[in-house]
Design an enzyme around this catalytic site. Structure first.
Site, mmCIF file in Angstrom:
data_model
loop_
_atom_site.group_PDB
_atom_site.id
_atom_site.type_symbol
_atom_site.label_atom_id
_atom_site.label_comp_id
_atom_site.label_asym_id
_atom_site.label_seq_id
_atom_site.Cartn_x
_atom_site.Cartn_y
_atom_site.Cartn_z
ATOM 1 N NE ARG A 126 19.059 47.586 -10.092
ATOM 2 C CZ ARG A 126 20.303 47.917 -10.415
ATOM 3 N NH1 ARG A 126 20.525 48.694 -11.463
ATOM 4 N NH2 ARG A 126 21.322 47.484 -9.689
ATOM 5 C CB SER A 173 28.086 47.061 -1.456
ATOM 6 O OG SER A 173 28.288 47.387 -2.826
ATOM 7 C CD GLU A 316 31.459 44.641 -10.531
ATOM 8 O OE1 GLU A 316 32.249 45.303 -11.218
ATOM 9 O OE2 GLU A 316 30.994 45.036 -9.454
#
Length: 431
Positions: A126, A173, A316
């Site tokens: 990630r 973000s 999400e």
């Protein structure tokens, strides 16, 4: 996409045999809890988080801040944080929590001594490189052996110079929020300027700014793609943690797929949470959405209507909305969410694979998914250790016989005891 680990006993997702009529209370917001924890650890006095979410992600954040010198008491329903002198010398387990991996390194930079960061295997792919590069530009000494990923070590010097930094936050973000949260404690504060494609999930940055202002921190976000945090104290403050509105998605979806009624208690009339967009999404899909005394009410239609949605700011929600699109009676298209390929798993590829396996006519696109109505059938729905994928699976199971959700326990990332709660609402035996 993360390779799924087979589970010998996948969970039989309970079917909603008739329209539901439910009123539910949800745990607190993970996003609000973890931001409040970071700011409380940096504050000039103790603070209390009322209604904090107790989940794997938030407990990992509490443990990380505790290891850096803040005393975080999670023993009660209300969590108390007592700041202390920040020190390194320990290890931070990020688990699968992007907020821990990205929000804690700037705090570790303010500590004295070195702190190592690592997490679950998937966390090593990630993205965090933009945060690490930005911290170096602000005067932080850290070592990632050129990976731009876990594991890495932050060599804290007890202070951070701060200043202006350019970064590309189109991947997350959280890159912006990570730098803003600790910035008031930097010698020069920080000016963060984003250069690149639009920042996804901007409501989460707004949430960060609001949390900072709650602690008396001066923030200028008047210009697009530019955020300035001025140096100064982080005032001690208590937090009332709102219910997690993104976690509301499967519960509101129960009304949508069963033609029933669900009320979520305590839904805030004004919020920075991205999950609030569910009100608009469900309305577009044919639901009746409105306020009642206890909170937000959703009444499902006879048949869901397909939608064309840009979910860039609320990525999400994509798994839950995708499950509803697969059940809709007309075509749908979800787009603007290329960034969710770098979430807990490649969510676009995972959704296309698992929905197709249950009969959905779904096409994977570079930044989303396209749906044509098709009859669904039972089968195993794999989750790839991703709690949002599990949410999609249980929504499908509420409408389709024989859906088996693999590793439903992964929902513990943001909602402990989710499976038992879900089964109880549908009158099924607990897991």
């Amino acid at each position: 996409m993360t390779t799924p680990v087979p589970v010998q006993d996948p969970w039989p997702a309970p079917r909603a045999a008739r329209p539901v009529d439910l009123t539910v209370s949800l745990p607190g917001s993970k996003s609000l809890t973890n931001r409040a924890l970071v700011l409380a650890a940096l504050a000039d006095g103790p603070g209390t988080l009322r209604g904090a979410l107790r989940s794997r992600d938030t407990l990992l954040m509490a443990a990380a801040l505790d290891a850096l010198g803040a005393e975080v008491d999670t023993s009660g329903d209300d969590w108390v944080v007592t700041p202390g002198p920040l020190h390194g010398g320990g290890a931070v387990d990020c688990g699968l929590a992007g907020t821990v991996m990205r929000f804690v390194p700037p705090v570790a930079a303010l500590a004295t001594g070195s702190t190592t960061f690592d997490g679950d295997p998937h966390m090593r792919v990630r993205p965090v490189g933009e945060v690490l590069t930005a911290l170096r530009g602000l005067g932080v000494d850290l070592d990632d052996e050129g990976r731009g990923a876990l594991p890495f070590t932050v060599h804290g010097a007890g202070r951070v110079r701060g200043g202006k930094v350019l970064l590309d936050a189109s991947g997350s973000s959280q890159f912006v929020s990570a730098l803003l949260l600790a910035a008031a404690r930097f010698d020069e504060g920080v000016v963060v300027v984003h250069e690149g494609k639009p920042v996804p999930s901007l409501p989460h940055v707004d949430m960060t700014v609001a949390a900072l202002r709650h602690h008396g921190v001066e923030v200028d976000d008047s210009d697009a793609d530019r955020w300035e945090v001025r140096p100064g104290p982080v005032r001690a403050a208590d937090h009332e943690i709102e219910p997690d509105l993104s976690n509301a998605a499967p519960f509101l979806a129960l009304a949508a797929v069963s033609g029933g009624r669900v009320v979520v208690r305590g839904w805030p009339r004004a919020t920075t949470q991205a999950g609030d967009v569910l009100r608009e999404v469900l309305s577009l899909m044919g639901c009746e959405v409105g306020w009642v005394e206890e909170g937000l009410e959703v009444v499902g239609p006879e048949r869901l209507v397909g939608v064309d949605l840009d979910l860039h700011d609320v990525g999400e929600l994509t798994p839950a909305v995708a499950a509803l699109c697969a059940l809709a009676g007309s075509p749908s298209r979800l787009h603007g969410v290329a960034h969710i390929r770098a979430h807990e798993t490649d969510r676009i590829a995972a959704l296309a694979t698992e929905l197709s396996a249950l009969g959905a006519n779904v096409t994977e696109q570079p930044d989303g998914l396209a749906f044509v109505p098709a009859p669904l059938h039972g089968g195993v729905f794999r989750t790839y250790a991703d709690h949002r994928m599990a949410h999609a699976g249980v929504i499908l199971g509420a409408a389709v016989d024989g859906v088996l959700v693999e590793d439903v326990a992964t929902t513990g990332k943001t909602f402990p005891d989710f499976a038992a709660t879900w089964a109880g609402l549908l009158g099924a035996a607990p897991w």
